[in-house]
Design a protein around this motif. Structure first.
Motif, mmCIF file in Angstrom:
data_model
loop_
_atom_site.group_PDB
_atom_site.id
_atom_site.type_symbol
_atom_site.label_atom_id
_atom_site.label_comp_id
_atom_site.label_asym_id
_atom_site.label_seq_id
_atom_site.Cartn_x
_atom_site.Cartn_y
_atom_site.Cartn_z
ATOM 1 N N ALA A 280 -20.578 -67.591 20.489
ATOM 2 C CA ALA A 280 -21.075 -68.869 19.968
ATOM 3 C C ALA A 280 -22.598 -68.884 19.888
ATOM 4 O O ALA A 280 -23.183 -69.379 18.916
ATOM 5 N N ILE A 281 -23.260 -68.319 20.916
ATOM 6 C CA ILE A 281 -24.725 -68.312 20.940
ATOM 7 C C ILE A 281 -25.288 -67.486 19.798
ATOM 8 O O ILE A 281 -26.190 -67.922 19.069
ATOM 9 N N THR A 282 -24.785 -66.268 19.616
ATOM 10 C CA THR A 282 -25.324 -65.391 18.577
ATOM 11 C C THR A 282 -25.021 -65.928 17.180
ATOM 12 O O THR A 282 -25.842 -65.799 16.266
ATOM 13 N N THR A 283 -23.853 -66.545 17.002
ATOM 14 C CA THR A 283 -23.528 -67.132 15.701
ATOM 15 C C THR A 283 -24.461 -68.294 15.391
ATOM 16 O O THR A 283 -24.973 -68.415 14.260
ATOM 17 N N ALA A 284 -24.698 -69.158 16.387
ATOM 18 C CA ALA A 284 -25.622 -70.272 16.190
ATOM 19 C C ALA A 284 -27.031 -69.766 15.902
ATOM 20 O O ALA A 284 -27.751 -70.325 15.070
ATOM 21 N N PHE A 285 -27.422 -68.697 16.574
ATOM 22 C CA PHE A 285 -28.747 -68.115 16.343
ATOM 23 C C PHE A 285 -28.865 -67.585 14.922
ATOM 24 O O PHE A 285 -29.873 -67.777 14.244
ATOM 25 N N ALA A 286 -27.830 -66.893 14.440
ATOM 26 C CA ALA A 286 -27.869 -66.333 13.087
ATOM 27 C C ALA A 286 -27.950 -67.429 12.030
ATOM 28 O O ALA A 286 -28.600 -67.259 10.993
#
Length: 238
Positions: free
Chosen positions: A136-142
Motif C-alpha cells: 500500500a505504501i509503495t503504491t501510494a508513493f508511485a
C-alpha cells in the motif's frame, strides 16, 4: 560432528556477510545520485510495480505454504489430522490456506499466535501484514510521489530506520529468544523496513537501477530471514 557445527555457523555467517555487503553498496549509492533519464512518474511506477509483485508473491507464499515449501524448506502436509487442520488451516473456495510453515506436532508454542481458537505462525503472518502495508505504501508513493513534503533529512531518516529494521529482523532468529507477539511485530517491521529503504533510495537517487538493487536485496533478505528462522526451529527441535 565438527563439520556439522562448522556448517551450522558458516551458512548464517555467509548470509549476514552478504547482507552487510549489500547494505554498504546500497548506502554508497545514496551519495552518488544521478537521474535515470526517465520521467519520475514512469520510474516510480515501474519501481512500485516490481516491488509490489514481490510483496504479492510473499503474501501468496504465506497463504499457501505447501506450494512454497520446496523453496523455503518448510514441511507441512495436507494429510494431517482433521483436528490439527481445523486449528492450523482454513478452507476457502476449495483451497487449503495453512496458517504457517511449521511442521506438525511442533511444541514451540512461542512461534504461534492463537486467535479465536486457531493457530497462526507469528513470523509468517507478521511478514504477510508487513507485505500488505508495504504494498500500500509503495503504491501510494508511485501515485502521489510525496515529493512536495518529504525532504532530504526525512528520506535519510526513513532509510536508516529501514536499515535498523532489516538488521534486527535478520539477527532475531539467531540471537533473540522472544515470544509470538514480539516475533509478529519484528517480522512486520522487517518487511516495512525494506519499503522505507526503497522509497528513500528513490527520493535520494532518482535512479531506477538503485531502486532495483534495493528490491533485489529485499528478496535476498526475505529468503535469508525465512531460512534462518527454519534453521532456528530445527536446532531447537533437535
Amino acid at each position: 560432528m565438527k563439520r556439522d557445527q562448522e556448517k551450522h555457523v558458516a551458512y548464517p555467517a555467509f548470509l549476514l556477510v552478504v547482507s552487510v555487503f549489500g547494505l554498504v553498496i546500497s548506502t554508497a549509492l545514496l551519495r552518488t545520485p544521478f537521474s535515470f533519464g526517465a520521467a519520475p512518474s514512469y520510474r516510480r511506477a515501474l519501481m512500485a510495480l516490481v516491488y509490489d509483485l514481490v510483496c504479492i508473491a510473499g503474501i501468496l507464499a504465506v497463504l499457501f505454504p505447501i506450494a512454497c515449501s520446496r523453496v523455503s524448506g518448510a514441511r507441512f502436509s495436507s494429510t494431517e489430522s482433521p483436528q490439527l487442520l481445523g486449528i492450523r488451516a482454513t478452507r476457502f473456495l476449495g483451497l487449503l490456506i495453512v496458517h504457517g510453515h511449521h511442521p506438525s506436532g511442533s511444541e514451540l508454542t512461542k512461534h504461534e499466535l492463537l486467535v479465536r481458537g486457531r493457530s497462526y505462525c507469528a513470523t509468517c503472518y507478521g511478514l504477510l501484514t508487513g507485505a500488505v502495508v508495504s504494498l500500500a505504501i509503495t503504491t501510494a508513493f508511485a501515485i502521489s510521489g510525496w515529493q512536495g513534503w518529504v525532504g532530504t533529512y526525512s528520506a535519510y531518516l526513513a532509510y536508516y530506520l529501514g536499515v535498523a529494521a532489516v538488521i534486527i529482523g535478520l539477527l532475531q532468529p539467531l540471537v533473540l529468544e522472544v515470544g509470538a507477539k514480539t516475533r509478529f511485530v519484528l517480522a512486520f517491521v522487517f518487511v516495512v523496513g525494506t519499503s522505507l529503504m526503497l522509497l528513500a533510495t528513490e527520493l535520494l537517487t532518482a535512479n531506477l537501477m538503485a531502486d532495483l538493487f534495493v528490491i533485489l536485496l529485499a528478496i535476498f533478505w526475505l529468503l535469508s530471514r525465512i531460512s534462518l528462522s527454519h534453521r532456528g526451529l530445527r536446532s531447537m527441535r533437535s
